[in-house]
Design an enzyme around this catalytic site. Structure first.
Site, PDB file in Angstrom:
ATOM      1  CB  CYS A   1       8.022  -7.413   9.221  1.00 29.30           C
ATOM      2  SG  CYS A   1       6.698  -8.123   8.264  1.00 29.30           S
TER       3      CYS A   1
ATOM      4  CE  LYS B   1       9.263  -1.083   4.712  1.00 26.57           C
ATOM      5  NZ  LYS B   1       7.922  -1.710   4.850  1.00 26.57           N
TER       6      LYS B   1
ATOM      7  CG  ASP C   1       2.395  -5.509  -4.139  1.00 23.77           C
ATOM      8  OD1 ASP C   1       3.122  -5.344  -3.149  1.00 23.77           O
ATOM      9  OD2 ASP C   1       1.610  -6.500  -4.232  1.00 23.77           O
TER      10      ASP C   1
ATOM     11  CB  ALA D   1      -0.931  -0.019   1.193  1.00 26.45           C
TER      12      ALA D   1
HETATM   13  C1  LIG Z   1       5.710  -7.131   3.309  1.00 23.69           C
HETATM   14  S1  LIG Z   1       4.613  -6.704   2.066  1.00 23.69           S
HETATM   15  C2  LIG Z   1       5.222  -5.149   1.511  1.00 23.69           C
HETATM   16  C3  LIG Z   1       4.747  -3.985   2.296  1.00 23.69           C
HETATM   17  C4  LIG Z   1       5.073  -2.630   1.718  1.00 23.69           C
HETATM   18  N1  LIG Z   1       6.426  -2.538   1.221  1.00 23.69           N
HETATM   19  C5  LIG Z   1       4.822  -1.540   2.732  1.00 23.69           C
HETATM   20  O1  LIG Z   1       5.755  -0.859   3.175  1.00 23.69           O
HETATM   21  O2  LIG Z   1       3.636  -1.366   3.109  1.00 23.69           O
HETATM   22  C6  LIG Z   1       5.101  -7.769   0.738  1.00 23.69           C
HETATM   23  C7  LIG Z   1       4.417  -7.454  -0.566  1.00 23.69           C
HETATM   24  O3  LIG Z   1       4.979  -8.302  -1.582  1.00 23.69           O
HETATM   25  C8  LIG Z   1       3.984  -8.472  -2.576  1.00 23.69           C
HETATM   26  N2  LIG Z   1       4.396  -9.586  -3.454  1.00 23.69           N
HETATM   27  C9  LIG Z   1       4.369 -10.904  -3.188  1.00 23.69           C
HETATM   28  N3  LIG Z   1       4.841 -11.606  -4.246  1.00 23.69           N
HETATM   29  C10 LIG Z   1       5.174 -10.690  -5.210  1.00 23.69           C
HETATM   30  C11 LIG Z   1       5.695 -10.793  -6.521  1.00 23.69           C
HETATM   31  N4  LIG Z   1       5.988 -11.976  -7.067  1.00 23.69           N
HETATM   32  N5  LIG Z   1       5.898  -9.650  -7.203  1.00 23.69           N
HETATM   33  C12 LIG Z   1       5.595  -8.452  -6.668  1.00 23.69           C
HETATM   34  N6  LIG Z   1       5.104  -8.297  -5.419  1.00 23.69           N
HETATM   35  C13 LIG Z   1       4.893  -9.405  -4.702  1.00 23.69           C
HETATM   36  C14 LIG Z   1       2.738  -8.704  -1.755  1.00 23.69           C
HETATM   37  O4  LIG Z   1       1.584  -8.454  -2.505  1.00 23.69           O
HETATM   38  C15 LIG Z   1       2.937  -7.720  -0.586  1.00 23.69           C
HETATM   39  O5  LIG Z   1       2.247  -6.522  -0.806  1.00 23.69           O
END
Ligand SMILES: C[S@@+](CC[C@H](N)C(=O)[O-])C[C@H]1O[C@@H](n2cnc3c(N)ncnc32)[C@H](O)[C@@H]1O
Length: 439
Positions: free
Chosen positions: A380, A265, A283, A262
């Protein structure tokens, strides 16, 4: 005994509140057992029951999260009765209000001596276990470690310099308390934001080392406060703010936020690279990207491109980048303080499963970093396979990258890689590795 009409009416309201609590608790526990996050199910239920007022919502939510936070001990004590478990969990966290405590204890299948347990919330962790065992005549006092699933202890590494038992207890102690909500003020306005929040009656303080980070240790309506303070702050955990500090975006840089979610960062990065710089935020999930787009527009940022993209796909936009942030999907064990139900929903194979995905994501994003550029990998979680092992394996196949030592934003010590432990904020737990591509 004859009660005055207003006392009888208040009592009836309390009994009703406790009945509603029981209904909602039953439904949320069933949802968690089938893998649905407690906060998501609770929000759905509360949305469909508009008659529940703000005070009752708070009571339900506090009791529910206490239940999951102390579930490991409730299970060890063999307390299967729902209301007994919920009341005991509440008492472990806070004093029960007279009426609610009595109404809940009337629905317990066993007698809970409220007087003997009235100071339970004040006691240290080990003492809490003894007090309950004594008051309920239970055979055992469980260990602090039992508040987390057994597999977790097999998956983490304790820093070599630390005594294992004491370190584990410190971690549990921290995960048993909800950390403050952390806000990120626009650059240079942290002190002003803290002051305005205090004027609104909220306990707010700037972090001594990250002055734009403001911790608030009481729930509050963010949207309303943005309007009242006139300061466009973002809700962003301190650990998450640290990941961008380590990325260290400079004016004019081209940065890829590869799994932007969302956009928490992304916003911080975009502010740092300024109008001369550019951020690509991608994403795999369009739903979360819609939130990112909304937040970017609300901040009036023109230097961000948001696109749906799978990091693992060959065809990605953007060319080569000065830096990439891979805030990878993970088992999330570092957020078990805020989401205690996740301790019991996360399958034991999750760290290994995520470890494989993270490794593939690292390899893909590495291709897009220019020589001399930087890759910041953050998760995290505290499990070894998703942190130290992932980085070690990545470096074993990419000899053109090396770990870079950075000053830890919260403890101001040079480290590589960096651990943000929950007691450092208090905040979420996080692992951050800074990898430099040789020029
Ligand atoms: C830990 S969250 C990231 C949170 C975000 N950076 C923030 O600060 O709010 C991990 C993210 O990786 C995305 N994700 C998972 N597999 C992915 C892929 N193959 N390519 C791109 N994004 C991916 C998920 O949808 C998720 O939103």
């Amino acid at each position: 005994m004859i009660q005055a009409p207003e006392t009888a009416q208040r009592w009836r309201r309390t009994v009703r509140r406790v009945q509603v609590l029981e209904e909602i608790l039953t439904q949320v526990i069933a949802a968690v057992q089938s893998g649905v996050p407690a906060d998501r199910r609770l929000a759905e239920l509360l949305r469909s029951r508009r008659e529940i007022g703000a005070r009752d919502r708070r009571f339900i939510s506090d009791t529910l999260f206490s239940y999951f936070r102390w579930w490991g001990w409730l299970r060890a004590w063999g307390i299967a009765d729902l209301m007994g478990a919920a009341l005991l969990a509440s008492l472990l966290d806070r004093p029960a209000s007279g009426d609610e405590g009595r109404a809940m204890s009337q629905r317990c299948a066993f007698r809970l001596p409220l007087d003997a347990l009235k100071d339970l919330h004040r006691a240290a962790l080990g003492r809490k276990a003894e007090l309950v065992a004594h008051a309920l005549d239970l055979r055992r006092s469980p260990l602090p470690q039992e508040l987390l699933p057994a597999w977790f202890w097999e998956e983490i590494t304790v820093p070599e310099s630390r005594e294992v038992g004491a370190w584990q207890e410190r971690l549990v102690n921290c995960l048993q308390t909800r950390p403050p909500v952390w806000l990120r003020a626009p650059a240079g306005r942290g002190a002003e934001l803290a002051e305005r929040l205090r004027a609104e009656g909220l306990p707010a303080r700037c972090h001594p080392r990250l002055p734009n980070a403001v911790g608030v240790s009481k729930p509050f309506p963010a949207v309303d406060l943005r309007r009242r303070t006139g300061i466009g702050f973002e809700v962003q955990d301190l650990a998450s703010q640290c990941a961008v500090e380590i990325l260290d975006p400079q004016p004019g840089m081209r940065i890829w936020d590869a799994s932007a979610g969302a956009g928490g960062k992304t916003l911080q990065i975009a502010e740092r690279v300024g109008p001369e710089g550019w951020v690509l935020a991608t994403d795999i999930r369009p739903t979360v990207l819609r939130n990112a787009v909304r937040r970017i527009a609300a901040q009036g940022l023109k230097n961000v491109t948001v696109a749906r993209a799978d990091v693992l796909a060959a065809d990605l936009p953007g060319g080569a980048f000065d830096a990439v942030l891979l805030d990878a999907p993970c088992s999330g064990t570092g957020t078990w303080n805020r989401n205690p139900d996740a301790r019991w929903r996360t399958p034991r194979e999750a760290p290994r499963r995520f470890g494989l995905i993270q490794m593939r994501m690292l390899e893909h994003v590495a291709e897009r970093i220019r020589p001399g550029g930087r890759l910041v990998y953050s998760v995290c979680t505290l499990t070894k396979v998703e942190t130290l092992d992932a980085v070690e394996e990545f470096l074993s196949v990419r000899a053109d990258f090396a770990l870079e030592e950075r000053i830890h934003p919260l403890v101001e010590r040079r480290e590589s890689p960096l651990w943000v432990f929950p007691w450092m904020g208090p905040c979420d737990g996080m692992f951050i590795a800074c990898l430099l591509r040789r020029g």
